[in-house]
Design an enzyme around this catalytic site. Structure first.
Site, short mmCIF file in Angstrom:
data_model
loop_
_atom_site.label_atom_id
_atom_site.label_comp_id
_atom_site.label_asym_id
_atom_site.label_seq_id
_atom_site.Cartn_x
_atom_site.Cartn_y
_atom_site.Cartn_z
N CYS A 1 0.83 -1.21 0.00
CA CYS A 1 0.00 0.00 0.00
C CYS A 1 0.86 1.26 0.00
O CYS A 1 1.55 1.55 0.99
CB CYS A 1 -0.91 -0.05 1.23
SG CYS A 1 -1.70 1.50 1.66
N CYS B 1 0.08 3.91 2.69
CA CYS B 1 0.49 3.40 4.01
C CYS B 1 1.97 3.72 4.24
O CYS B 1 2.36 4.14 5.33
CB CYS B 1 0.30 1.89 4.09
SG CYS B 1 -1.40 1.34 3.90
#
Length: 106
Positions: A31, A34
């Site tokens: 991600c 993230c």
């Protein structure tokens, strides 16, 4: 004070039973957003470590906990106080916004 890696098996002890507020970052290796907020969370952990614990749950390694808290997108950040979710944010944000949000709810 670095961020704490939390698993499905340690979640109750590390987060639910914690004596101070815990910000849980539900994230995954793949991600992008993230990874963007990772350094900001580390800095906030260093700056506010006495007020709040920053914990990270990898949703791929530990899928039970995110499912239990209905995590739909990542990064999902939740602040737990006395075992209860008091605030939730989905998506990346700047360190300033992140810190304001943490200080508002911690």
């Amino acid at each position: 004070m670095a961020t704490v890696k939390v698993s499905d098996s340690s979640f109750k002890t590390d987060v639910i039973d914690s004596s101070k507020p815990v910000l849980v970052d539900f994230w995954a290796e793949w991600c992008g957003p993230c990874k963007q907020i990772g350094p900001a969370l580390e800095q906030i952990s260093d700056e506010l470590g006495d007020k709040i614990t920053i914990a990270k749950v990898n949703i791929d390694d530990d899928p039970e906990t995110p499912a239990k808290f209905h995590v739909r997108g990542i990064p999902t950040l939740m602040i737990f106080k006395d075992g209860q979710v008091v605030a939730t944010k989905v998506g990346a944000m700047t360190k300033t916004k992140l810190q304001e949000w943490v200080e508002e709810h911690a």
